[in-house]
Design a protein around this motif. Structure first.
Motif, mmCIF file in Angstrom:
data_model
loop_
_atom_site.group_PDB
_atom_site.id
_atom_site.type_symbol
_atom_site.label_atom_id
_atom_site.label_comp_id
_atom_site.label_asym_id
_atom_site.label_seq_id
_atom_site.Cartn_x
_atom_site.Cartn_y
_atom_site.Cartn_z
ATOM 1 N N ARG A 3 129.525 -28.362 58.527
ATOM 2 C CA ARG A 3 130.269 -29.395 57.808
ATOM 3 C C ARG A 3 131.437 -28.776 57.056
ATOM 4 N N THR A 4 132.428 -29.624 56.797
ATOM 5 C CA THR A 4 133.578 -29.211 56.006
ATOM 6 C C THR A 4 133.137 -29.025 54.561
ATOM 7 N N ALA A 5 133.625 -27.977 53.934
ATOM 8 C CA ALA A 5 133.285 -27.705 52.537
ATOM 9 C C ALA A 5 133.887 -28.764 51.626
ATOM 10 N N THR A 6 133.233 -28.986 50.494
ATOM 11 C CA THR A 6 133.700 -29.897 49.454
ATOM 12 C C THR A 6 133.866 -29.104 48.156
ATOM 13 N N PRO A 7 134.524 -29.676 47.160
ATOM 14 C CA PRO A 7 134.657 -28.958 45.885
ATOM 15 C C PRO A 7 133.313 -28.542 45.280
ATOM 16 N N ALA A 8 132.273 -29.309 45.513
ATOM 17 C CA ALA A 8 130.948 -28.956 44.973
ATOM 18 C C ALA A 8 130.394 -27.673 45.608
ATOM 19 N N ASP A 9 130.958 -27.253 46.732
ATOM 20 C CA ASP A 9 130.486 -26.059 47.434
ATOM 21 C C ASP A 9 131.107 -24.762 46.923
ATOM 22 N N ILE A 10 132.035 -24.843 46.012
ATOM 23 C CA ILE A 10 132.738 -23.634 45.547
ATOM 24 C C ILE A 10 131.771 -22.540 45.087
ATOM 25 N N PRO A 11 130.743 -22.816 44.284
ATOM 26 C CA PRO A 11 129.848 -21.719 43.876
ATOM 27 C C PRO A 11 129.168 -21.027 45.059
ATOM 28 N N VAL A 12 128.709 -21.766 46.049
ATOM 29 C CA VAL A 12 128.046 -21.140 47.189
ATOM 30 C C VAL A 12 129.056 -20.407 48.064
ATOM 31 N N ILE A 13 130.265 -20.927 48.179
ATOM 32 C CA ILE A 13 131.302 -20.226 48.941
ATOM 33 C C ILE A 13 131.596 -18.882 48.281
ATOM 34 N N ARG A 14 131.725 -18.894 46.968
ATOM 35 C CA ARG A 14 131.982 -17.641 46.252
ATOM 36 C C ARG A 14 130.821 -16.669 46.448
ATOM 37 N N ALA A 15 129.604 -17.167 46.394
ATOM 38 C CA ALA A 15 128.437 -16.305 46.599
ATOM 39 C C ALA A 15 128.438 -15.705 48.010
ATOM 40 N N LEU A 16 128.775 -16.505 49.015
ATOM 41 C CA LEU A 16 128.823 -16.005 50.394
ATOM 42 C C LEU A 16 129.921 -14.960 50.563
ATOM 43 N N ILE A 17 131.059 -15.175 49.918
ATOM 44 C CA ILE A 17 132.144 -14.195 49.976
ATOM 45 C C ILE A 17 131.684 -12.868 49.364
ATOM 46 N N ARG A 18 130.989 -12.941 48.245
ATOM 47 C CA ARG A 18 130.499 -11.721 47.594
ATOM 48 C C ARG A 18 129.472 -11.011 48.482
ATOM 49 N N GLU A 19 128.599 -11.785 49.135
ATOM 50 C CA GLU A 19 127.624 -11.186 50.044
ATOM 51 C C GLU A 19 128.324 -10.491 51.213
ATOM 52 N N LEU A 20 129.363 -11.121 51.741
ATOM 53 C CA LEU A 20 130.131 -10.501 52.828
ATOM 54 C C LEU A 20 130.768 -9.201 52.348
ATOM 55 N N ALA A 21 131.338 -9.209 51.166
ATOM 56 C CA ALA A 21 131.972 -8.003 50.621
ATOM 57 C C ALA A 21 130.944 -6.877 50.460
ATOM 58 N N GLU A 22 129.736 -7.215 50.044
ATOM 59 C CA GLU A 22 128.683 -6.201 49.938
ATOM 60 C C GLU A 22 128.342 -5.654 51.319
ATOM 61 N N TYR A 23 128.217 -6.536 52.308
ATOM 62 C CA TYR A 23 127.924 -6.108 53.675
ATOM 63 C C TYR A 23 129.023 -5.185 54.201
ATOM 64 N N GLU A 24 130.271 -5.478 53.853
ATOM 65 C CA GLU A 24 131.406 -4.678 54.305
ATOM 66 C C GLU A 24 131.656 -3.461 53.421
ATOM 67 N N LYS A 25 130.717 -3.185 52.517
ATOM 68 C CA LYS A 25 130.754 -2.001 51.660
ATOM 69 C C LYS A 25 131.944 -1.989 50.697
ATOM 70 N N ALA A 26 132.342 -3.178 50.251
ATOM 71 C CA ALA A 26 133.466 -3.273 49.318
ATOM 72 C C ALA A 26 133.231 -4.376 48.283
ATOM 73 N N PRO A 27 132.080 -4.365 47.594
ATOM 74 C CA PRO A 27 131.799 -5.467 46.662
ATOM 75 C C PRO A 27 132.816 -5.594 45.526
ATOM 76 N N GLN A 28 133.429 -4.470 45.132
ATOM 77 C CA GLN A 28 134.418 -4.495 44.052
ATOM 78 C C GLN A 28 135.678 -5.257 44.440
ATOM 79 N N GLU A 29 135.890 -5.469 45.735
ATOM 80 C CA GLU A 29 137.101 -6.144 46.205
ATOM 81 C C GLU A 29 136.995 -7.663 46.150
ATOM 82 N N ALA A 30 135.800 -8.197 46.058
ATOM 83 C CA ALA A 30 135.609 -9.662 46.043
ATOM 84 C C ALA A 30 135.831 -10.177 44.625
ATOM 85 N N ARG A 31 137.104 -10.361 44.279
ATOM 86 C CA ARG A 31 137.482 -10.721 42.917
ATOM 87 C C ARG A 31 137.856 -12.193 42.749
ATOM 88 N N ALA A 32 137.871 -12.959 43.814
ATOM 89 C CA ALA A 32 138.282 -14.364 43.724
ATOM 90 C C ALA A 32 137.357 -15.127 42.774
#
Length: 166
Positions: A3-32
């Motif tokens: 499904r298309t993301a909604t504004p209510a999804d922002i916290p989970v989107i941010r969490a997924l981005i941080r998880e991806l950054a950890e997987y890519e060995k660059a958690p410090q880079e996920a600053r959004a």
């Protein structure tokens, strides 16, 4: 389910981005921040778009595709550039990644976009194998370049310290 993301999804989107950054060995880079993501996805002039993979049995978002429009001068047509594709490890192997890519491909076909492109880290063998299985092919003759932080500011006439390359 995709499904298309909604504004209510922002916290989970941010969490997924941080998880991806950890997987890519660059958690410090996920600053959004959530505010930046909200503006980028739902502001007056959206810069990006997001789709979520949702586990139908739990209703939990287990993956995300963040993308924006690109343009090919050679083809004279728009395309989609997939900035991030991430599926939580506990949900991998259940078709969520394929479903997210299929949704973006569907959008391309429906809107007459001629490309769906993305980058993958050269060490990410599971992702490369997955993309190969879909028929995607690497563009070996191209090398990605990036200006950020200090070098970007310096070239843009603003000076500034050096920094990360994400």
């Amino acid at each position: 389910m995709i499904r298309t993301a909604t504004p209510a999804d922002i916290p989970v989107i941010r969490a997924l981005i941080r998880e991806l950054a950890e997987y890519e060995k660059a958690p410090q880079e996920a600053r959004a921040t959530e505010e930046q993501l909200h503006e980028a996805l739902f502001g007056e002039h959206p810069a990006a778009f997001a789709h979520l993979a949702v586990d139908e049995s739990t209703g939990e978002a287990v993956g995300c595709a963040m993308w924006f429009l690109s343009f090919s001068t050679w083809r004279g047509a728009r395309g989609i550039y997939l900035e991030d594709l991430y599926v939580r490890p506990t949900a991998r192997g259940r078709g969520h990644g394929r479903a997210l890519l299929a949704e973006l491909a569907r959008i391309c076909v429906e809107r007459g976009y001629e490309r769906l492109e993305w980058s993958v880290l050269d060490w990410n063998r599971p992702a490369i194998g997955f993309y190969d299985s879909l028929g995607a092919r690497p563009k070996d003759e191209w090398t990605v370049y990036r200006l950020t932080d200090g070098p970007l500011a310096e070239l843009g006439g603003q000076g500034g310290p050096g920094g990360s390359d994400r």
